[in-house]
Design a protein around this motif. Structure first.
Motif, PDB file in Angstrom:
ATOM      1  N   SER A  54     -11.493   0.855  -3.234  1.00  0.00           N
ATOM      2  CA  SER A  54     -11.338   1.896  -4.246  1.00  0.00           C
ATOM      3  C   SER A  54     -10.379   2.957  -3.725  1.00  0.00           C
ATOM      4  N   ILE A  55      -9.645   3.552  -4.669  1.00  0.00           N
ATOM      5  CA  ILE A  55      -8.647   4.562  -4.318  1.00  0.00           C
ATOM      6  C   ILE A  55      -8.727   5.732  -5.289  1.00  0.00           C
ATOM      7  N   ASP A  56      -8.252   6.879  -4.830  1.00  0.00           N
ATOM      8  CA  ASP A  56      -7.951   7.998  -5.703  1.00  0.00           C
ATOM      9  C   ASP A  56      -6.442   8.063  -5.816  1.00  0.00           C
ATOM     10  N   PHE A  57      -5.951   8.055  -7.057  1.00  0.00           N
ATOM     11  CA  PHE A  57      -4.519   8.129  -7.349  1.00  0.00           C
ATOM     12  C   PHE A  57      -4.260   9.519  -7.902  1.00  0.00           C
ATOM     13  N   TRP A  67       0.566  10.380  -5.082  1.00  0.00           N
ATOM     14  CA  TRP A  67       0.099   9.919  -3.776  1.00  0.00           C
ATOM     15  C   TRP A  67      -1.261   9.273  -3.945  1.00  0.00           C
ATOM     16  N   VAL A  68      -1.685   8.534  -2.906  1.00  0.00           N
ATOM     17  CA  VAL A  68      -2.908   7.736  -2.996  1.00  0.00           C
ATOM     18  C   VAL A  68      -3.755   7.946  -1.740  1.00  0.00           C
ATOM     19  N   LYS A  69      -5.074   8.015  -1.937  1.00  0.00           N
ATOM     20  CA  LYS A  69      -6.017   8.061  -0.809  1.00  0.00           C
ATOM     21  C   LYS A  69      -7.050   6.964  -1.001  1.00  0.00           C
ATOM     22  N   SER A 128      -1.960  -2.080   1.505  1.00  0.00           N
ATOM     23  CA  SER A 128      -3.330  -1.966   2.012  1.00  0.00           C
ATOM     24  C   SER A 128      -3.481  -0.590   2.648  1.00  0.00           C
ATOM     25  N   LEU A 129      -4.638   0.000   2.411  1.00  0.00           N
ATOM     26  CA  LEU A 129      -4.970   1.306   2.968  1.00  0.00           C
ATOM     27  C   LEU A 129      -6.359   1.226   3.588  1.00  0.00           C
ATOM     28  N   PHE A 189      -1.397   7.244   1.332  1.00  0.00           N
ATOM     29  CA  PHE A 189      -0.017   6.872   1.036  1.00  0.00           C
ATOM     30  C   PHE A 189       0.611   8.191   0.588  1.00  0.00           C
ATOM     31  N   PRO A 190       1.481   8.796   1.417  1.00  0.00           N
ATOM     32  CA  PRO A 190       1.962  10.159   1.161  1.00  0.00           C
ATOM     33  C   PRO A 190       2.720  10.302  -0.166  1.00  0.00           C
TER      34      PRO A 190
END
Length: 97
Positions: A57-60, A84-86, A33-34, A40-41
């Motif tokens: 939603s995420i950017d991978f 990494w993920v934001k 979970s973010l 997520f570094p």
């Protein structure tokens, strides 16, 4: 015996949270979970992996590209490739490897 686990539902949106749901010699499933704007570094996976977005939603980011993923979308990626993920919104996703 049936064993129901509520880890994913109870996982808070508080920065980055990682919970291991399953771990065997052949398979690992992680619930991530973010919180919105959390990161997520950079890291690599020891095995080829699959990411499935459950909510949010995420950017991978991988190989100098960014992929936006929405609920119910799936993305596969190779082991030992830095990524990494934001979170664009509060998000939960599974990593299966």
């Amino acid at each position: 015996m049936i064993d129901i686990d509520n880890t994913i539902a109870q996982q808070p949106f508080d920065g980055l949270q990682v919970e291991q749901l399953v771990k065997t010699n052949a398979l690992e499933i992680l619930s991530i979970s973010l919180a919105k704007n959390a990161v997520f570094p950079k890291h690599t996976s020891p095995k080829d992996a699959h990411l499935i977005v459950l909510e949010g939603s995420i950017d991978f980011y991988i190989e100098n590209q960014s992929v936006t993923l929405l609920p119910q979308q799936h993305f596969g990626f190779s082991k030992e490739v830095e990524h990494w993920v934001k979170a664009l919104a509060d998000a939960k996703f599974l990593i299966i490897r």
